[in-house]
Write a protein that holds these residues in place. Sequence first.
Motif, short mmCIF file in Angstrom:
data_model
loop_
_atom_site.label_atom_id
_atom_site.label_comp_id
_atom_site.label_asym_id
_atom_site.label_seq_id
_atom_site.Cartn_x
_atom_site.Cartn_y
_atom_site.Cartn_z
N VAL A 1 67.59 -23.77 74.70
CA VAL A 1 67.62 -24.07 73.29
C VAL A 1 66.95 -23.12 72.65
O VAL A 1 66.96 -22.88 71.67
N ASN A 2 66.04 -23.17 72.78
CA ASN A 2 64.78 -21.67 72.65
C ASN A 2 65.74 -20.82 72.89
O ASN A 2 65.43 -20.30 71.28
N ILE B 1 68.44 -20.42 72.25
CA ILE B 1 69.49 -19.83 70.41
C ILE B 1 68.33 -20.35 69.39
O ILE B 1 69.52 -20.23 68.62
N GLU B 2 68.05 -21.65 69.09
CA GLU B 2 66.70 -20.86 68.10
C GLU B 2 66.39 -19.91 67.50
O GLU B 2 66.73 -20.06 66.48
N LEU C 1 71.75 -29.48 75.41
CA LEU C 1 72.68 -28.83 74.85
C LEU C 1 73.54 -29.04 73.33
O LEU C 1 73.58 -28.74 72.73
N SER D 1 73.34 -31.84 71.30
CA SER D 1 72.32 -31.26 69.79
C SER D 1 72.10 -30.05 69.11
O SER D 1 72.34 -30.06 67.69
N PRO D 2 71.42 -29.66 70.23
CA PRO D 2 70.68 -27.79 69.44
C PRO D 2 72.08 -27.21 68.79
O PRO D 2 72.52 -25.98 68.22
N VAL D 3 73.85 -27.16 69.41
CA VAL D 3 74.42 -26.29 69.23
C VAL D 3 75.69 -27.01 68.25
O VAL D 3 75.57 -26.35 67.49
N ALA E 1 73.72 -28.40 65.84
CA ALA E 1 72.91 -27.95 64.33
C ALA E 1 72.78 -26.26 64.17
O ALA E 1 72.87 -25.89 63.23
N VAL E 2 73.29 -25.60 65.03
CA VAL E 2 73.96 -24.32 64.81
C VAL E 2 75.27 -24.28 63.59
O VAL E 2 75.56 -23.22 62.94
#
Length: 317
Positions: A77-78, A80-81, A102, A104-106, A108-109
Amino acid sequence: MKRRTLLKGAAIGLALAAGPAVAQDETYTIGVAIPSATHGFMGGLNYHAQASIERLEATYPQLDFVLATAGDAGKMVNDIEDMVATRDIDALVVLPFESEPLTSPVQAVKEQGIWVTVVDRGLSVPGIEDLYVAGDNPGFGRVAGEYFAENLNDGDNIVVLRGIPTTLDNERVDAFTAAIEGSGINVLDMQHGNWNRDDAFNVMQDFLSKYDDIDAVWAADDDMAVGVLEAIDQAGRSEEMWVVGGAGMKQIIKRIMDGDPMLPVNVTYPPAQIATAIELTALGLVSATPVSGRFIIGSQIITPENAESFYFPDSPF
């Protein structure tokens, strides 16, 4: 922050004929986030990811790549951010370490207008990604299950080692279970071995201590199969059961070629699928080729008769 969208094709399937080049004077950055090479399959996957990036950088000078490997979901996650914040990526190719953390983080991307290609392990929410590339996970389970149904008798006992809790593991196990339904095979136990030979060794030791009569094992992955075989050997029960793994590890394929009765067959699931994902994503940026949708690489059964075709002694896996 620059944001570009890859050219989309049909919702299902891919049209791979080359189209006219576009925007050759612009540069594009592709982020690639994958798990670390903690076991054989991921070692092969890391090898193919690096090799495809080298090929593409040599072929397309307008492409830059950011490759990050992670040993846990939090680091991925870090990574990718950081790709989004500091490298201004135009596309993300990600093999989720785990599906749920993964998702929610993806997402957001994707919501920032960045192209997303998901590989192998699907996200918990369907439809976030623009492109999905994977082996045939239902086919992987179905092919193995059909072999068990055809080669075991009514009343025979098996144990099953699952992978890491992910959508693809669910797909495999559901298809395997459906394939043996009505065969009379008894599934004594089913536990997660996490696609890890040490975890699988421990799980199989537990199975062996609990069950006196096991006829076969579905390890569902060659790394797990290595741990399973070691546990069986240490228990002195090698004559009692056979094991089916998957993904085509060269050591396993060699034993099939040599007619090892403990390893009658294997099922393909190529780590080189990451190269397919990276190259299709790159193709969508540098040309008018439509690359959205799903690209599924079929699973095949490997037998002593055809094993030589799947044996690559120079491969890292």
